[in-house]
Scaffold this motif. Structure first.
Motif, PDB file in Angstrom:
ATOM      1  N   MET A 238     -92.507  31.803  29.732  1.00 37.76           N
ATOM      2  CA  MET A 238     -91.418  31.923  29.329  1.00 37.76           C
ATOM      3  C   MET A 238     -90.085  32.367  30.358  1.00 37.76           C
ATOM      4  O   MET A 238     -90.579  33.283  31.400  1.00 37.76           O
ATOM      5  N   LYS A 239     -89.080  31.492  30.440  1.00 33.17           N
ATOM      6  CA  LYS A 239     -88.112  31.837  31.519  1.00 33.17           C
ATOM      7  C   LYS A 239     -86.694  32.485  30.707  1.00 33.17           C
ATOM      8  O   LYS A 239     -86.529  32.199  29.722  1.00 33.17           O
ATOM      9  N   LEU A 240     -86.080  33.101  31.529  1.00 35.10           N
ATOM     10  CA  LEU A 240     -84.632  33.685  31.048  1.00 35.10           C
ATOM     11  C   LEU A 240     -83.779  33.221  31.914  1.00 35.10           C
ATOM     12  O   LEU A 240     -83.619  33.668  33.002  1.00 35.10           O
ATOM     13  N   ILE A 241     -82.523  32.524  31.289  1.00 32.40           N
ATOM     14  CA  ILE A 241     -81.371  32.248  32.002  1.00 32.40           C
ATOM     15  C   ILE A 241     -80.338  33.016  31.407  1.00 32.40           C
ATOM     16  O   ILE A 241     -80.179  33.320  30.406  1.00 32.40           O
ATOM     17  N   VAL A 242     -79.602  33.896  32.552  1.00 30.24           N
ATOM     18  CA  VAL A 242     -78.390  34.766  32.186  1.00 30.24           C
ATOM     19  C   VAL A 242     -77.343  34.140  32.786  1.00 30.24           C
ATOM     20  O   VAL A 242     -77.324  34.025  33.999  1.00 30.24           O
ATOM     21  N   SER A 243     -76.177  33.827  31.873  1.00 28.50           N
ATOM     22  CA  SER A 243     -74.892  33.111  32.591  1.00 28.50           C
ATOM     23  C   SER A 243     -73.741  33.591  32.416  1.00 28.50           C
ATOM     24  O   SER A 243     -73.638  34.027  31.266  1.00 28.50           O
ATOM     25  N   ASP A 244     -72.930  33.740  33.342  1.00 27.70           N
ATOM     26  CA  ASP A 244     -71.698  34.277  33.209  1.00 27.70           C
ATOM     27  C   ASP A 244     -70.777  33.350  32.102  1.00 27.70           C
ATOM     28  O   ASP A 244     -71.505  32.027  31.958  1.00 27.70           O
ATOM     29  N   PHE A 245     -69.837  33.647  31.616  1.00 28.27           N
ATOM     30  CA  PHE A 245     -69.249  32.521  30.553  1.00 28.27           C
ATOM     31  C   PHE A 245     -68.080  31.998  31.030  1.00 28.27           C
ATOM     32  O   PHE A 245     -68.176  30.608  31.285  1.00 28.27           O
ATOM     33  N   ASP A 246     -66.967  32.647  31.419  1.00 28.30           N
ATOM     34  CA  ASP A 246     -65.614  31.919  31.876  1.00 28.30           C
ATOM     35  C   ASP A 246     -65.920  31.177  33.294  1.00 28.30           C
ATOM     36  O   ASP A 246     -66.134  31.726  34.175  1.00 28.30           O
ATOM     37  N   ASN A 247     -65.444  29.936  33.341  1.00 25.81           N
ATOM     38  CA  ASN A 247     -65.639  29.258  34.419  1.00 25.81           C
ATOM     39  C   ASN A 247     -67.052  28.950  34.823  1.00 25.81           C
ATOM     40  O   ASN A 247     -67.318  28.187  36.033  1.00 25.81           O
ATOM     41  N   THR A 248     -68.083  29.137  34.041  1.00 21.19           N
ATOM     42  CA  THR A 248     -69.566  28.943  34.330  1.00 21.19           C
ATOM     43  C   THR A 248     -70.177  28.150  33.189  1.00 21.19           C
ATOM     44  O   THR A 248     -70.125  27.041  33.137  1.00 21.19           O
ATOM     45  N   PHE A 249     -70.471  28.821  32.167  1.00 20.98           N
ATOM     46  CA  PHE A 249     -70.903  28.245  30.989  1.00 20.98           C
ATOM     47  C   PHE A 249     -69.819  27.639  30.070  1.00 20.98           C
ATOM     48  O   PHE A 249     -69.763  26.564  29.627  1.00 20.98           O
ATOM     49  N   TYR A 250     -68.738  28.481  30.091  1.00 21.73           N
ATOM     50  CA  TYR A 250     -67.419  28.121  29.328  1.00 21.73           C
ATOM     51  C   TYR A 250     -66.440  27.357  30.482  1.00 21.73           C
ATOM     52  O   TYR A 250     -65.778  27.944  31.021  1.00 21.73           O
ATOM     53  N   SER A 251     -66.604  25.999  30.485  1.00 23.29           N
ATOM     54  CA  SER A 251     -65.753  25.232  31.193  1.00 23.29           C
ATOM     55  C   SER A 251     -65.361  23.890  30.793  1.00 23.29           C
ATOM     56  O   SER A 251     -65.502  23.807  29.299  1.00 23.29           O
ATOM     57  N   ASP A 252     -64.780  22.897  31.525  1.00 21.49           N
ATOM     58  CA  ASP A 252     -64.454  21.765  30.881  1.00 21.49           C
ATOM     59  C   ASP A 252     -65.619  21.010  30.184  1.00 21.49           C
ATOM     60  O   ASP A 252     -65.525  20.152  29.447  1.00 21.49           O
ATOM     61  N   ASN A 253     -66.761  21.280  30.592  1.00 22.93           N
ATOM     62  CA  ASN A 253     -67.966  20.582  30.235  1.00 22.93           C
ATOM     63  C   ASN A 253     -68.734  21.524  29.221  1.00 22.93           C
ATOM     64  O   ASN A 253     -70.051  21.541  29.007  1.00 22.93           O
ATOM     65  N   TYR A 254     -68.274  22.284  28.588  1.00 20.55           N
ATOM     66  CA  TYR A 254     -68.586  23.364  27.516  1.00 20.55           C
ATOM     67  C   TYR A 254     -69.604  22.816  26.467  1.00 20.55           C
ATOM     68  O   TYR A 254     -70.870  23.288  26.416  1.00 20.55           O
ATOM     69  N   GLU A 255     -69.168  21.634  25.696  1.00 14.49           N
ATOM     70  CA  GLU A 255     -70.065  21.062  24.861  1.00 14.49           C
ATOM     71  C   GLU A 255     -71.407  20.437  25.661  1.00 14.49           C
ATOM     72  O   GLU A 255     -72.549  20.558  24.855  1.00 14.49           O
ATOM     73  N   GLU A 256     -71.430  19.885  26.589  1.00 16.10           N
ATOM     74  CA  GLU A 256     -72.524  19.320  27.355  1.00 16.10           C
ATOM     75  C   GLU A 256     -73.417  20.565  27.875  1.00 16.10           C
ATOM     76  O   GLU A 256     -74.422  20.347  27.565  1.00 16.10           O
ATOM     77  N   ASN A 257     -72.902  21.792  28.216  1.00 16.12           N
ATOM     78  CA  ASN A 257     -73.389  22.829  28.757  1.00 16.12           C
ATOM     79  C   ASN A 257     -74.275  23.493  27.547  1.00 16.12           C
ATOM     80  O   ASN A 257     -75.488  23.844  27.706  1.00 16.12           O
ATOM     81  N   ILE A 258     -73.722  23.464  26.394  1.00 17.62           N
ATOM     82  CA  ILE A 258     -74.567  23.755  25.255  1.00 17.62           C
ATOM     83  C   ILE A 258     -75.782  23.063  24.750  1.00 17.62           C
ATOM     84  O   ILE A 258     -76.773  23.684  24.529  1.00 17.62           O
ATOM     85  N   ILE A 259     -75.319  21.758  25.063  1.00 24.68           N
ATOM     86  CA  ILE A 259     -76.624  20.827  24.631  1.00 24.68           C
ATOM     87  C   ILE A 259     -77.805  21.272  25.817  1.00 24.68           C
ATOM     88  O   ILE A 259     -78.855  21.348  25.551  1.00 24.68           O
TER      89      ILE A 259
END
Length: 218
Positions: free
Chosen positions: A1-22
């Motif tokens: 098991m691995k863990l990804i911890v991501s910042d939100f603004d301008n990282t995960f929450y970006s112009d490609n938000y929907e793609e990042n969610i997938i």
């Protein structure tokens, strides 16, 4: 098991938000975990993650001061001295460089004080004055002065999660784009959003996930 911890603004929450969610949901479906770590207070984060079907396990808010589970229950809370927080709030209100202020309150405790600034240099000077006069910490985001408890960073939230799920540092991967992300980027397997060509730099969240997949860590 691995863990990804991501910042939100301008990282995960970006112009490609929907793609990042997938991309992150595919990662989680392979038996891994995902955590959002943000400087945002919970109520300002919730509006952008609700009804998005993001497979996160925990939320680290207010730069590590508050941790929520996936059902939005508070698991960890580090709060500021109330009198100090209110004094700082008044100083921000009286400063002509501050357009708007915000008080982060969780369960009747103040966890952060924020000020929307106009001029960066003036905001930087104000922040240094506040940090000198009060036993607090803080930093400048792209638009806001962020004031929190001293020595609180996103690492505090990650360490809480790490101990709860019993995972090693070597299995934790982090990504962010701002100064408040540097501690978690430096401590774990960290990547930073940047146009530089250094080994730990990626241009966006998609490239980060590509590197994860290339490493066969999942």
């Amino acid at each position: 098991m691995k863990l990804i911890v991501s910042d939100f603004d301008n990282t995960f929450y970006s112009d490609n938000y929907e793609e990042n969610i997938i991309l992150i949901n595919e990662f989680v479906n392979k038996g891994n975990l995902f955590v959002i770590a943000t400087g945002r207070p919970f109520d300002l984060l919730k509006k952008d993650i609700q009804n998005k079907n993001i497979a996160f396990e925990y939320l680290i808010c207010t730069d590590g001061a508050v941790v929520y589970d996936k059902d939005f229950n508070i698991l960890k809370l580090d709060y500021m001295n109330k009198l100090v927080a209110l004094k700082i709030l008044e100083e921000l209100k009286e400063n002509k460089n501050i357009e708007k202020v915000y008080l982060n309150i969780e369960n009747d405790f103040i966890c952060g004080v924020y000020g929307l600034y106009k001029d960066y240099k003036k905001a930087k000077q104000l922040l240094e004055i506040i940090k000198t006069n009060y036993d607090v910490d803080g930093y400048l985001g792209l638009h806001w002065i962020n004031i929190i408890n001293k020595n609180i960073t996103k690492i505090d939230g990650i360490e809480y999660v790490k101990n709860k799920i019993n995972i090693k540092d070597s299995d934790i991967y982090t990504i962010g784009d701002n100064v408040n992300d540097l501690t978690m980027i430096n401590k774990y397997n960290g990547f930073i959003i940047s146009q530089n060509n250094q080994n730990n730099c990626v241009k966006n969240f998609k490239e980060f996930m590509e590197k994860i997949n290339e490493s066969n860590i999942n």
